[in-house]
Scaffold this motif. Structure first.
Motif, PDB file in Angstrom:
ATOM      1  N   LEU A 313     -69.434-131.343 122.683  1.00 52.80           N
ATOM      2  CA  LEU A 313     -70.210-130.840 123.817  1.00 52.80           C
ATOM      3  C   LEU A 313     -70.904-129.522 123.475  1.00 52.80           C
ATOM      4  CD1 LEU A 313     -67.681-131.697 126.656  1.00 52.80           C
ATOM      5  CD2 LEU A 313     -70.030-132.570 126.508  1.00 52.80           C
ATOM      6  N   THR A 314     -70.230-128.670 122.731  1.00 48.90           N
ATOM      7  CA  THR A 314     -70.839-127.404 122.327  1.00 48.90           C
ATOM      8  C   THR A 314     -72.077-127.645 121.470  1.00 48.90           C
ATOM      9  OG1 THR A 314     -68.689-126.292 122.396  1.00 48.90           O
ATOM     10  CG2 THR A 314     -70.434-125.202 121.156  1.00 48.90           C
ATOM     11  N   ILE A 315     -71.961-128.545 120.510  1.00 47.05           N
ATOM     12  CA  ILE A 315     -73.103-128.859 119.643  1.00 47.05           C
ATOM     13  C   ILE A 315     -74.254-129.430 120.468  1.00 47.05           C
ATOM     14  CG2 ILE A 315     -73.890-130.361 117.767  1.00 47.05           C
ATOM     15  CD1 ILE A 315     -70.996-130.151 116.619  1.00 47.05           C
ATOM     16  N   LEU A 346     -74.445-134.862 129.905  1.00 49.61           N
ATOM     17  CA  LEU A 346     -73.562-133.834 129.351  1.00 49.61           C
ATOM     18  C   LEU A 346     -72.705-133.102 130.374  1.00 49.61           C
ATOM     19  CD1 LEU A 346     -75.979-132.283 126.684  1.00 49.61           C
ATOM     20  CD2 LEU A 346     -74.224-134.030 126.359  1.00 49.61           C
ATOM     21  N   LEU A 347     -73.235-132.811 131.540  1.00 52.09           N
ATOM     22  CA  LEU A 347     -72.484-131.971 132.481  1.00 52.09           C
ATOM     23  C   LEU A 347     -71.238-132.651 133.043  1.00 52.09           C
ATOM     24  CD1 LEU A 347     -75.505-130.177 134.083  1.00 52.09           C
ATOM     25  CD2 LEU A 347     -73.570-129.037 132.991  1.00 52.09           C
ATOM     26  N   LEU A 572     -66.710-122.743 138.829  1.00 47.12           N
ATOM     27  CA  LEU A 572     -65.618-123.696 138.645  1.00 47.12           C
ATOM     28  C   LEU A 572     -65.486-124.619 139.848  1.00 47.12           C
ATOM     29  CD1 LEU A 572     -62.962-121.295 137.095  1.00 47.12           C
ATOM     30  CD2 LEU A 572     -64.313-123.028 135.895  1.00 47.12           C
ATOM     31  N   ASP A 573     -65.749-124.093 141.040  1.00 46.19           N
ATOM     32  CA  ASP A 573     -65.697-124.922 142.241  1.00 46.19           C
ATOM     33  C   ASP A 573     -66.715-126.054 142.145  1.00 46.19           C
ATOM     34  OD1 ASP A 573     -64.988-125.665 144.953  1.00 46.19           O
ATOM     35  OD2 ASP A 573     -66.863-124.730 145.570  1.00 46.19           O
ATOM     36  N   LEU A 574     -67.941-125.727 141.743  1.00 55.23           N
ATOM     37  CA  LEU A 574     -68.957-126.763 141.569  1.00 55.23           C
ATOM     38  C   LEU A 574     -68.569-127.737 140.462  1.00 55.23           C
ATOM     39  CD1 LEU A 574     -72.483-125.087 141.871  1.00 55.23           C
ATOM     40  CD2 LEU A 574     -71.303-126.555 143.512  1.00 55.23           C
ATOM     41  N   LEU A 575     -67.978-127.215 139.393  1.00 46.32           N
ATOM     42  CA  LEU A 575     -67.572-128.075 138.278  1.00 46.32           C
ATOM     43  C   LEU A 575     -66.485-129.049 138.730  1.00 46.32           C
ATOM     44  CD1 LEU A 575     -68.499-128.146 135.296  1.00 46.32           C
ATOM     45  CD2 LEU A 575     -66.435-126.867 134.728  1.00 46.32           C
ATOM     46  N   LEU A 616     -75.574-126.845 138.282  1.00 46.09           N
ATOM     47  CA  LEU A 616     -74.760-126.338 137.179  1.00 46.09           C
ATOM     48  C   LEU A 616     -75.555-126.177 135.885  1.00 46.09           C
ATOM     49  CD1 LEU A 616     -71.482-128.327 137.860  1.00 46.09           C
ATOM     50  CD2 LEU A 616     -71.612-125.843 137.614  1.00 46.09           C
ATOM     51  N   ARG A 617     -76.757-126.717 135.844  1.00 46.19           N
ATOM     52  CA  ARG A 617     -77.525-126.667 134.604  1.00 46.19           C
ATOM     53  C   ARG A 617     -77.645-125.258 134.013  1.00 46.19           C
ATOM     54  NH1 ARG A 617     -79.971-124.926 131.137  1.00 46.19           N
ATOM     55  NH2 ARG A 617     -81.876-125.583 130.098  1.00 46.19           N
ATOM     56  N   PRO A 618     -77.926-124.192 134.830  1.00 44.57           N
ATOM     57  CA  PRO A 618     -78.042-122.857 134.224  1.00 44.57           C
ATOM     58  C   PRO A 618     -76.737-122.342 133.615  1.00 44.57           C
ATOM     59  CG  PRO A 618     -79.039-122.899 136.419  1.00 44.57           C
ATOM     60  CD  PRO A 618     -78.249-124.147 136.276  1.00 44.57           C
TER      61      PRO A 618
END
Length: 644
Positions: A313-315, A346-347, A572-575, A616-618
């Motif tokens: 995911l980092t890559i 990805l998200l 984190l709440d949105l995640l 969450l994109r930003p």
């Protein structure tokens, strides 16, 4: 009322700093073994442990073995061993170190697991003081290379039916280890083909003509000059799909003799007169207790697999934050991560990774707390079940996540230099390590039915349900807001984590009750309980998945609620919302079939999924940078911090 979702509001969230998110993930030194992580990363970023591409197989194997020696020299190999034998009595640190190593070369990770976790762990947990004294310091320093010889060609996951024999001869006070046929060959054994000197061999122990079930025996397979021991045959497994820095091989034994003292006898011993005794009377209970003592392997594999997902995911996110494609009306090409389809790739994976992190942290801590519990106790069995379920779910998730990340990086993701092909090929077998995932998801129910079969003659269904399944009501829970009662869920309902917790619990209870009734029908028709289990395996696997997802949401939600950082908690709440919504949306067919919500609500979930991804994109890069993986360890040029 028609289901609605809120408009996207830019600027509602402050940018979460990676350091603050890292602190949420790893910042508690008591529960997250930050010192072990730090020491492991320091070893990994050294100049002698850089990731290497394209080495010939034997050269690659020897390079990995040299890295293993460096890990041993650093002291990291002895973290989980007793302090009386040069260790640090820190099993949590050993798991955290393994988890951290999984960001690097996965062949090294597996060699570490075989040497310290499996071989050393078996001697530590199944042996007694004399075994600890003789072997653990040498294994920790890699002065002695070990193998863990459990799996056989003919009985992979069915350990109880292994065919290798270990027959005790009283007149010589020796145990004779033998491979009776080709199906009994030990296979896929790490360290066997090139470097291993001793093997912990699992075999059917026979003493004075009486079978005592599967036990573990230490068998020398090579001397100090790496010459094979008499009676030992080794075959190289050759090229594999991945992990070619690990020398997997087959082992066969032609009446190999070892001293009586080589029996790992914590749970069953042979005295000087040749008499076998055990503190656990039943052979079946002894078997499950022995396997339970080795549960750290499953915990470690799950944690390591999650690290692989974090690396992928980092890559992929870093690449998506610098790669532009297709010109916008303003004349500037658009970043990949600004496309909704890319966010949807990805998200949700990031959200699931954070949820798994919360659950695996708790599992690790609970496992460590259970080490000194009574063998076979309810707590140890509970931990075994959790480890089995989370290992299966996590490794399947890693396989899916790495593939998604590879596709998200296009042709760049297919290049070996960008690491994703190695992550894909090397981690795929994690779904098989420490037990096939489908078998693991059935483990708890299968074990309960086996115990029941031995304890009861009269197969009364009500007893079965009460004993192993806790029959649930088949009525819909009125308190669950998603239940269709003539209106669709509104915005507030769709956003509530509490509602999803109730919904996930309802799904689990519903599946549990229906599974109990499926068992009833088959047993009423005269089926044996184990045959009934085979008929219901699809239902068992579905229930196991629902149970794990409920656990993930519950524990991630609890961690979010306990977060005291005002800049991190809203993100984190949105995640957490994203995890709940995506998992519900993914299983919307089941929920619709069971009248849990309306088609309009199902459609609204899809819209909310898009909204959450856009909101969450930003935060995407901060969320992956929080994993704290150094660029030199990622070893992927497309994930560097070069100018975008």
């Amino acid at each position: 009322m028609t289901a609605t979702v809120p408009e996207i509001r830019t600027g509602d969230l402050a940018q979460a700093e990676p350091a603050a998110l890292w602190n949420f993930l790893y910042g508690n030194p008591l529960s997250d073994s930050t010192d072990a992580r730090r020491r492991t990363l320091e070893a990994m970023v050294g100049p002698d442990m850089s990731y290497v591409y394209g080495l010939p197989r034997d050269e690659y194997r020897d390079q990995v073995f040299e890295w293993l020696k460096q890990i041993g020299a650093s002291g990291m190999g002895s973290l989980g061993f007793p302090s009386a034998r040069g260790g640090e009595d820190d099993p949590a640190g050993a798991i955290a170190s393994f988890e951290t190593l999984a960001h690097g070369d996965l062949s090294l990770l597996v060699k570490v697991g075989v040497q310290f976790g499996l071989t050393g762990g078996a001697i530590h947990r199944l042996g007694t003081e004399r075994h600890h004294e003789q072997y653990l310091p040498k294994l920790a320093a890699v002065e002695l290379a070990g193998c863990f010889a459990m799996t056989e060609v003919g009985h992979g996951s069915d350990v109880r039916s292994l065919r290798t024999t270990a027959t005790y001869e009283a007149d010589t006070e020796e145990i004779v280890v033998n491979t009776p046929d080709d199906a009994a060959r030990k296979d896929y054994i790490g360290n066997a083909a090139r470097h291993g000197q001793i093997a912990v061999v699992f075999a059917q122990l026979s003493v004075d003509g009486e079978e005592q079930g599967v036990h573990a025996v230490i068998v020398p397979i090579r001397d100090a000059q790496l010459q094979l021991a008499e009676g030992v045959t080794v075959s190289d497994d050759g090229e594999k799909m991945g992990l070619n820095g690990v020398d997997n091989g087959q082992l066969a034994f032609d009446h190999v003799r070892v001293p009586r003292a080589n029996l790992l006898d914590r749970f069953g011993t042979i005295d000087e007169s040749g008499h076998y005794s055990s503190s656990i009377e039943k052979a079946s209970s002894r078997f499950f207790t022995m396997l339970g003592a080795l549960v750290q392997g499953r915990v470690s594999v799950a944690c390591g697999a999650l690290s692989v997902a974090k690396s992928a995911l980092t890559i992929a996110v870093r690449y998506a934050e610098r790669r532009r494609q297709f010109e916008s009306p303003e004349g500037r090409e658009t970043l990949l991560l600004d496309y909704l389809t890319h966010q949807r790739k990805l998200l949700p994976g990031i959200a699931k990774t954070y949820a798994l992190h919360s659950a695996l942290r708790r599992l690790r801590n609970r496992y460590v707390a259970s080490i000194d519990a009574e063998p076979g106790s309810e707590e140890t069995r509970t931990v075994e079940g959790l480890a089995a379920g989370l290992k299966a779910y996590t490794t399947w998730n890693t396989t899916e996540t790495v593939q998604t990340c590879r596709e998200a990086c296009g042709g760049e993701g297919y290049l070996a230099v960008n690491r994703l092909p190695a992550l894909k090929s090397d981690s795929d077998v994690f779904t098989t390590f420490e037990g096939d995932n489908t078998v693991l998801l059935q483990l708890l129910v299968k074990g309960l039915l086996s115990e029941y079969k031995e304890q009861f003659e009269d197969l009364d269904l009500l007893d079965i349900v009460r004993y192993g399944l806790t029959r649930a009501s088949d009525s819909l829970l009125e308190s669950v807001p998603f239940v269709n009662r003539g209106m669709d869920a509104d915005e507030q309902t769709l956003r509530s984590r509490t509602n999803y917790l109730k919904s996930f619990q309802w799904r689990e209870d519903h599946l549990k009750g229906n599974l109990a009734r499926r068992f009833k029908k088959r047993i009423d028709d005269g089926a044996d309980p184990l045959d009934a289990l085979i008929d219901c395996q699809d239902h068992v696997v579905e229930l196991a998945r629902a149970h794990v997802e409920r656990l993930l949401l519950e524990q991630f939600s609890e961690d979010v609620d306990n977060c005291e950082d005002d800049t991190v908690a809203p993100v984190l709440d949105l995640l957490c919302q994203l995890f709940a919504v995506e998992r519900t949306w993914a299983d919307r067919g089941w929920f619709l079939e069971h009248g849990h919500f309306s088609p309009a609500t199902s459609k609204a979930l899809g819209s909310l999924l898009n909204t959450l991804c856009e909101q969450l994109r930003p935060q995407a890069q901060s969320l992956v940078d929080a994993f704290g993986i150094p660029e030199s360890v990622l070893a992927a040029p497309i994930a560097t911090s070069a100018e975008r």
